[in-house]
Design an enzyme around this catalytic site. Structure first.
Site, mmCIF file in Angstrom:
data_model
loop_
_atom_site.group_PDB
_atom_site.id
_atom_site.type_symbol
_atom_site.label_atom_id
_atom_site.label_comp_id
_atom_site.label_asym_id
_atom_site.label_seq_id
_atom_site.Cartn_x
_atom_site.Cartn_y
_atom_site.Cartn_z
ATOM 1 N N VAL A 1 0.462 5.584 6.313
ATOM 2 C CA VAL A 1 1.585 5.050 7.087
ATOM 3 C C VAL A 1 2.650 4.442 6.171
ATOM 4 O O VAL A 1 3.795 4.869 6.155
ATOM 5 C CB VAL A 1 1.097 4.003 8.109
ATOM 6 C CG1 VAL A 1 2.282 3.327 8.808
ATOM 7 C CG2 VAL A 1 0.188 4.665 9.150
ATOM 8 N N GLY A 2 2.266 3.451 5.378
ATOM 9 C CA GLY A 2 3.229 2.812 4.483
ATOM 10 C C GLY A 2 3.802 3.782 3.464
ATOM 11 O O GLY A 2 5.002 3.758 3.176
ATOM 12 N N GLY B 1 0.822 -1.193 0.000
ATOM 13 C CA GLY B 1 0.000 0.000 0.000
ATOM 14 C C GLY B 1 0.861 1.248 0.000
ATOM 15 O O GLY B 1 2.055 1.211 0.300
ATOM 16 N N ALA B 2 0.244 2.349 -0.339
ATOM 17 C CA ALA B 2 0.943 3.641 -0.329
ATOM 18 C C ALA B 2 0.044 4.659 0.347
ATOM 19 O O ALA B 2 -0.209 5.746 -0.176
ATOM 20 C CB ALA B 2 1.296 4.070 -1.755
ATOM 21 N N GLY B 3 -0.421 4.275 1.538
ATOM 22 C CA GLY B 3 -1.329 5.126 2.284
ATOM 23 C C GLY B 3 -0.609 5.984 3.293
ATOM 24 O O GLY B 3 0.591 6.251 3.178
ATOM 25 N N ASN C 1 -2.425 -1.543 13.837
ATOM 26 C CA ASN C 1 -2.830 -1.362 15.222
ATOM 27 C C ASN C 1 -3.287 -2.696 15.810
ATOM 28 O O ASN C 1 -3.789 -3.560 15.100
ATOM 29 C CB ASN C 1 -3.975 -0.348 15.325
ATOM 30 C CG ASN C 1 -3.523 1.065 15.024
ATOM 31 O OD1 ASN C 1 -2.422 1.465 15.392
ATOM 32 N ND2 ASN C 1 -4.367 1.828 14.354
ATOM 33 N N LYS D 1 1.156 0.135 23.217
ATOM 34 C CA LYS D 1 0.441 0.910 22.214
ATOM 35 C C LYS D 1 -0.994 0.406 22.057
ATOM 36 O O LYS D 1 -1.922 1.199 21.870
ATOM 37 C CB LYS D 1 1.162 0.858 20.857
ATOM 38 C CG LYS D 1 0.456 1.765 19.846
ATOM 39 C CD LYS D 1 1.017 1.705 18.455
ATOM 40 C CE LYS D 1 0.179 2.602 17.535
ATOM 41 N NZ LYS D 1 0.602 2.550 16.132
ATOM 42 N N GLU E 1 -11.932 -0.525 12.678
ATOM 43 C CA GLU E 1 -11.302 -1.775 13.091
ATOM 44 C C GLU E 1 -11.833 -2.261 14.453
ATOM 45 O O GLU E 1 -11.081 -2.741 15.289
ATOM 46 C CB GLU E 1 -9.789 -1.590 13.174
ATOM 47 C CG GLU E 1 -9.152 -1.235 11.845
ATOM 48 C CD GLU E 1 -7.664 -0.935 11.968
ATOM 49 O OE1 GLU E 1 -6.878 -1.615 11.288
ATOM 50 O OE2 GLU E 1 -7.304 -0.034 12.740
#
Length: 309
Positions: free
Chosen positions: A13-14, A9-11, A103, A186, A269
């Site tokens: 975070v990534g 992915g290229a969202g 997460n 976390k 989520e």
């Protein structure tokens, strides 16, 4: 010879951490869907960041294409994981290291079962970033930390090699021999923050200023820690105190990413974050009414989305 990275992915975070690696001259490829590929081919991978902007021309592949990679950065949403696993199979071998940045905790069991436990490191990140309507990655706070390590506590050669690849990147990347503990810490914090901001439909400020909001948050933290203590994981005595201290230090405007997704009408989520802990509570016969209230609110939201669709 350098490592070959595959970023799934290229969202928000990534795309950010993979982009910083690419910016530093590392060998990075992004596995994307066709719609995102077309967008990136037109605009490039654009980082709009308080730590420095960047416009990059990333190598892109889609499922079914060829290639094998040394390291996979996995930062999808939990509800996308099952589909992503099928896409990944043709890009990894027995030497590939997988660093999940999702997460929660439940994804580790899924990854261990699908690949092998030795392939899957522990990982987490702290970053406030989002994908804009134009497909740019907007990073709005000073934090951009990624932490990873072997789940057995070893400082392995592969961890050292991956860390060396990140050394010149414009990101705060750390290794940890206590990555499992860090992930559970976390998990506690994100479950609390996502729970209260979605339940009260509010940023942190009004919740914290309200006696009822503060009391609910405190009890939710204690309840989650009680559930976590029924596992074999390293849940230390200061978990609740540190989570409460973090909550007190947040800016008034802070919202969990889950709350932002909810405001946009996007999937959440709930089953992976709150639901996983409730299943643990049920298994160990723990009472968890505050967590149950948070989860019920999210499930009503999910039903609303289905009804609208």
């Amino acid at each position: 010879m350098g490592l070959k990275f595959l970023v799934v992915g290229a969202g928000a975070v990534g795309g950010y951490f993979g982009g910083r690696l690419l910016e530093a001259g590392e060998d990075v490829t992004f596995l994307v869907r066709s719609k995102r590929r077309k967008q990136l081919e037109q605009t490039g991978l654009v980082l709009e960041s308080v730590k420095g902007d960047a416009k990059l021309d990333p190598p892109l592949i889609e499922k079914g294409e060829a290639g094998t990679f040394d390291v996979v950065l996995l930062s999808t949403k939990a509800y996308q994981l099952d589909n992503v696993l099928q896409d990944l199979s043709s890009f990894i071998n027995e030497e590939t290291a997988i660093i999940p940045l999702l997460n929660g905790i439940g994804h580790l069991d899924t990854l261990d079962d699908y690949f092998n436990k030795g392939a899957v490191l522990g990982g987490l990140c702290h970053i406030e970033s989002t994908l804009t309507e134009e497909g740019h990655i907007s990073h709005t706070s000073s934090g951009h930390r990624l932490t990873f390590g072997e789940r057995n506590g070893d400082m392995s050669e592969r961890v050292k090699r991956i860390a060396a690849s990140f050394e010149k990147s414009n990101a705060d990347v750390q290794t940890s021999i206590h990555i499992s503990e860090a992930m559970w810490r976390k998990y506690l914090f994100i479950t609390t923050l996502s729970g209260i901001t979605t339940l009260f439909n509010s940023p942190v400020g009004p919740i914290r200023k309200s006696d009822e909001g503060r009391a609910f948050t405190h009890k939710l933290i204690d309840e989650i820690v009680t559930v976590m203590r029924h596992t074999d994981e390293p849940i230390n005595n200061d978990f609740a105190d540190k989570a409460w201290s973090q909550f007190l230090k947040l800016s008034d405007e802070t919202k969990a990413s889950m709350q932002k997704d909810k405001e946009k009408g996007l999937p959440v989520e709930a089953d992976h974050i709150q639901g996983y802990l409730l299943r643990l509570a049920e298994k160990h016969k723990c009472s968890a009414p505050y967590l149950q209230a948070v989860y019920a609110n999210l499930k009503v939201y999910e039903q609303f989305r289905r009804d609208v669709d």
